[in-house]
Write a protein that holds these residues in place. Sequence first.
Motif, PDB file in Angstrom:
ATOM      1  N   GLN A  78       0.799  -1.220   0.000  1.00 28.78           N
ATOM      2  CA  GLN A  78       0.000   0.000   0.000  1.00 28.78           C
ATOM      3  C   GLN A  78       0.840   1.282   0.000  1.00 28.78           C
ATOM      4  OE1 GLN A  78      -2.631  -1.080   3.317  1.00 28.78           O
ATOM      5  NE2 GLN A  78      -4.235  -1.285   1.774  1.00 28.78           N
ATOM      6  N   PRO A  79       1.612   1.486  -1.077  1.00 24.40           N
ATOM      7  CA  PRO A  79       2.440   2.695  -1.140  1.00 24.40           C
ATOM      8  C   PRO A  79       1.620   3.984  -1.231  1.00 24.40           C
ATOM      9  CG  PRO A  79       2.435   1.575  -3.246  1.00 24.40           C
ATOM     10  CD  PRO A  79       1.725   0.676  -2.285  1.00 24.40           C
ATOM     11  N   ASN A  80       0.364   3.868  -1.670  1.00 25.70           N
ATOM     12  CA  ASN A  80      -0.551   5.010  -1.723  1.00 25.70           C
ATOM     13  C   ASN A  80      -1.976   4.462  -1.752  1.00 25.70           C
ATOM     14  OD1 ASN A  80      -1.305   4.474  -4.539  1.00 25.70           O
ATOM     15  ND2 ASN A  80       0.766   5.207  -5.007  1.00 25.70           N
ATOM     16  N   ARG A  81      -2.950   5.333  -1.775  1.00 24.99           N
ATOM     17  CA  ARG A  81      -4.329   4.857  -1.688  1.00 24.99           C
ATOM     18  C   ARG A  81      -4.829   4.202  -2.970  1.00 24.99           C
ATOM     19  NH1 ARG A  81      -7.800  10.433  -1.255  1.00 24.99           N
ATOM     20  NH2 ARG A  81      -7.086  11.326  -3.220  1.00 24.99           N
ATOM     21  N   TRP A  82      -4.086   4.332  -4.081  1.00 22.84           N
ATOM     22  CA  TRP A  82      -4.509   3.752  -5.346  1.00 22.84           C
ATOM     23  C   TRP A  82      -3.871   2.397  -5.641  1.00 22.84           C
ATOM     24  CZ3 TRP A  82      -2.900   8.868  -4.938  1.00 22.84           C
ATOM     25  CH2 TRP A  82      -3.943   9.805  -4.973  1.00 22.84           C
ATOM     26  N   GLU A  83      -2.819   2.060  -4.924  1.00 24.41           N
ATOM     27  CA  GLU A  83      -2.104   0.807  -5.183  1.00 24.41           C
ATOM     28  C   GLU A  83      -2.080  -0.067  -3.936  1.00 24.41           C
ATOM     29  OE1 GLU A  83       1.641   1.384  -7.953  1.00 24.41           O
ATOM     30  OE2 GLU A  83       1.639   2.904  -6.376  1.00 24.41           O
ATOM     31  N   ASP A  84      -2.333  -1.362  -4.126  1.00 29.15           N
ATOM     32  CA  ASP A  84      -2.156  -2.296  -3.027  1.00 29.15           C
ATOM     33  C   ASP A  84      -0.689  -2.691  -2.894  1.00 29.15           C
ATOM     34  OD1 ASP A  84      -4.846  -2.348  -2.334  1.00 29.15           O
ATOM     35  OD2 ASP A  84      -5.286  -3.928  -3.802  1.00 29.15           O
ATOM     36  N   TRP A  85      -0.002  -2.808  -4.042  1.00 28.07           N
ATOM     37  CA  TRP A  85       1.393  -3.250  -4.057  1.00 28.07           C
ATOM     38  C   TRP A  85       2.183  -2.437  -5.083  1.00 28.07           C
ATOM     39  CZ3 TRP A  85       1.883  -6.494  -0.152  1.00 28.07           C
ATOM     40  CH2 TRP A  85       0.793  -7.297   0.201  1.00 28.07           C
ATOM     41  N   ARG A  86       3.440  -2.200  -4.796  1.00 28.98           N
ATOM     42  CA  ARG A  86       4.368  -1.602  -5.763  1.00 28.98           C
ATOM     43  C   ARG A  86       5.648  -2.427  -5.726  1.00 28.98           C
ATOM     44  NH1 ARG A  86       5.806   4.312  -4.738  1.00 28.98           N
ATOM     45  NH2 ARG A  86       3.699   4.584  -5.505  1.00 28.98           N
ATOM     46  N   PHE A  87       6.176  -2.695  -6.899  1.00 26.44           N
ATOM     47  CA  PHE A  87       7.408  -3.476  -7.018  1.00 26.44           C
ATOM     48  C   PHE A  87       8.496  -2.627  -7.645  1.00 26.44           C
ATOM     49  CE2 PHE A  87       3.877  -6.404  -7.200  1.00 26.44           C
ATOM     50  CZ  PHE A  87       4.255  -7.370  -6.281  1.00 26.44           C
ATOM     51  N   ARG A  88       9.735  -2.906  -7.249  1.00 23.33           N
ATOM     52  CA  ARG A  88      10.873  -2.267  -7.906  1.00 23.33           C
ATOM     53  C   ARG A  88      12.071  -3.196  -7.843  1.00 23.33           C
ATOM     54  NH1 ARG A  88      15.023   0.668  -5.331  1.00 23.33           N
ATOM     55  NH2 ARG A  88      14.970   0.391  -3.088  1.00 23.33           N
ATOM     56  N   LEU A  89      12.889  -3.112  -8.881  1.00 24.07           N
ATOM     57  CA  LEU A  89      14.151  -3.851  -8.872  1.00 24.07           C
ATOM     58  C   LEU A  89      15.106  -3.107  -7.956  1.00 24.07           C
ATOM     59  CD1 LEU A  89      14.637  -4.601 -12.663  1.00 24.07           C
ATOM     60  CD2 LEU A  89      13.627  -6.055 -10.919  1.00 24.07           C
ATOM     61  N   VAL A  90      15.784  -3.862  -7.088  1.00 23.81           N
ATOM     62  CA  VAL A  90      16.705  -3.250  -6.146  1.00 23.81           C
ATOM     63  C   VAL A  90      18.140  -3.388  -6.639  1.00 23.81           C
ATOM     64  CG1 VAL A  90      17.592  -3.313  -3.785  1.00 23.81           C
ATOM     65  CG2 VAL A  90      15.156  -3.651  -4.220  1.00 23.81           C
ATOM     66  N   GLU A  91      18.532  -4.600  -7.042  1.00 16.86           N
ATOM     67  CA  GLU A  91      19.875  -4.795  -7.565  1.00 16.86           C
ATOM     68  C   GLU A  91      20.005  -6.118  -8.298  1.00 16.86           C
ATOM     69  OE1 GLU A  91      23.068  -4.999  -4.590  1.00 16.86           O
ATOM     70  OE2 GLU A  91      21.571  -5.579  -3.115  1.00 16.86           O
ATOM     71  N   VAL A  92      21.030  -6.167  -9.124  1.00 13.55           N
ATOM     72  CA  VAL A  92      21.440  -7.389  -9.793  1.00 13.55           C
ATOM     73  C   VAL A  92      22.815  -7.712  -9.236  1.00 13.55           C
ATOM     74  CG1 VAL A  92      22.002  -8.492 -11.981  1.00 13.55           C
ATOM     75  CG2 VAL A  92      20.110  -6.870 -11.867  1.00 13.55           C
ATOM     76  N   LEU A  93      22.951  -8.919  -8.694  1.00 11.55           N
ATOM     77  CA  LEU A  93      24.193  -9.336  -8.039  1.00 11.55           C
ATOM     78  C   LEU A  93      24.873 -10.446  -8.822  1.00 11.55           C
ATOM     79  CD1 LEU A  93      22.600  -9.695  -4.503  1.00 11.55           C
ATOM     80  CD2 LEU A  93      24.092  -7.834  -5.236  1.00 11.55           C
ATOM     81  N   ARG A  94      26.187 -10.357  -8.982  1.00 12.70           N
ATOM     82  CA  ARG A  94      26.930 -11.456  -9.605  1.00 12.70           C
ATOM     83  C   ARG A  94      26.860 -12.666  -8.696  1.00 12.70           C
ATOM     84  NH1 ARG A  94      31.776 -10.063 -13.107  1.00 12.70           N
ATOM     85  NH2 ARG A  94      31.898 -12.309 -13.200  1.00 12.70           N
ATOM     86  N   ASP A 131      -2.862 -14.216 -10.804  1.00 10.90           N
ATOM     87  CA  ASP A 131      -3.741 -14.729  -9.756  1.00 10.90           C
ATOM     88  C   ASP A 131      -3.384 -14.232  -8.353  1.00 10.90           C
ATOM     89  OD1 ASP A 131      -1.357 -16.140  -9.716  1.00 10.90           O
ATOM     90  OD2 ASP A 131      -2.297 -18.020  -9.116  1.00 10.90           O
ATOM     91  N   ASP A 132      -2.241 -13.550  -8.218  1.00 15.58           N
ATOM     92  CA  ASP A 132      -1.809 -13.049  -6.919  1.00 15.58           C
ATOM     93  C   ASP A 132      -0.971 -11.782  -7.130  1.00 15.58           C
ATOM     94  OD1 ASP A 132      -0.860 -12.516  -4.397  1.00 15.58           O
ATOM     95  OD2 ASP A 132       0.167 -14.440  -4.145  1.00 15.58           O
ATOM     96  N   PRO A 133      -1.613 -10.611  -7.183  1.00 16.76           N
ATOM     97  CA  PRO A 133      -0.886  -9.376  -7.487  1.00 16.76           C
ATOM     98  C   PRO A 133       0.123  -8.950  -6.419  1.00 16.76           C
ATOM     99  CG  PRO A 133      -3.178  -8.905  -7.000  1.00 16.76           C
ATOM    100  CD  PRO A 133      -3.036 -10.395  -7.019  1.00 16.76           C
ATOM    101  N   SER A 134       0.269  -9.748  -5.367  1.00 21.32           N
ATOM    102  CA  SER A 134       1.295  -9.439  -4.367  1.00 21.32           C
ATOM    103  C   SER A 134       2.599 -10.173  -4.666  1.00 21.32           C
ATOM    104  CB  SER A 134       0.802  -9.829  -2.966  1.00 21.32           C
ATOM    105  OG  SER A 134       0.737 -11.239  -2.835  1.00 21.32           O
ATOM    106  N   ARG A 135       2.634 -10.890  -5.802  1.00 21.96           N
ATOM    107  CA  ARG A 135       3.811 -11.696  -6.156  1.00 21.96           C
ATOM    108  C   ARG A 135       4.371 -11.248  -7.502  1.00 21.96           C
ATOM    109  NH1 ARG A 135       4.792 -16.694  -8.043  1.00 21.96           N
ATOM    110  NH2 ARG A 135       2.704 -16.909  -8.882  1.00 21.96           N
ATOM    111  N   ALA A 136       5.690 -11.004  -7.539  1.00 20.33           N
ATOM    112  CA  ALA A 136       6.374 -10.641  -8.784  1.00 20.33           C
ATOM    113  C   ALA A 136       7.703 -11.378  -8.838  1.00 20.33           C
ATOM    114  CB  ALA A 136       6.607  -9.139  -8.849  1.00 20.33           C
ATOM    115  N   TRP A 137       8.202 -11.572 -10.058  1.00 19.69           N
ATOM    116  CA  TRP A 137       9.478 -12.276 -10.224  1.00 19.69           C
ATOM    117  C   TRP A 137      10.131 -11.841 -11.523  1.00 19.69           C
ATOM    118  CZ3 TRP A 137       4.694 -14.189 -11.049  1.00 19.69           C
ATOM    119  CH2 TRP A 137       4.410 -14.655 -12.324  1.00 19.69           C
TER     120      TRP A 137
END
Length: 155
Positions: free
Chosen positions: A24-40, A99-105
């Motif tokens: 819930q980053p704001n009242r319009w979104e239940d979830w927000r995703f972002r890439l944090v890093e790519v690790l070797r 089927d589950d908007p709280s999951r990203a990959w």
Amino acid sequence: MDGSDRPAARPSVTVAVVIEREAQPNRWEDWRFRLVEVLRDDDGAFGTAPRLLRDDGRLARWLHPGFTIELFADECEGYYLNLSSGAPVWFVAWRIADDDPSRAWPETVSLSYNEAGRWLDAQERVDNLPLPPDVTAWLQAWNDEHYRPEPKRRK
């Protein structure tokens, strides 16, 4: 060939992707995703299965290991465009579960600007993260050896 019947292995690097989920980053979104890093992960220390790194109820971080990026001669133009941008990046295509908007990959990782463009044309989610200097140097050395720009044609 290396003397055996097997072709020589392509140059490659293995990485893991860290994705953060914010509740819930704001009242319009239940979830927000972002890439944090790519690790070797050349030695495979992160394993093969995704795992939760932290979850405090608001922010959760997941590590997704096991992405091997191989270099291909027919993608040299895309590597060149990435390298010549002034700020080379990893390109990561990723998805949110229907089927589950709280999951990203993450689906896949590339170093080719052209490949990322094809993903975007196919309506995939694509984000990028800065490429570390050691990977930039490795890609630059390989591309310097293999990239041959197409000659300019008269109109």
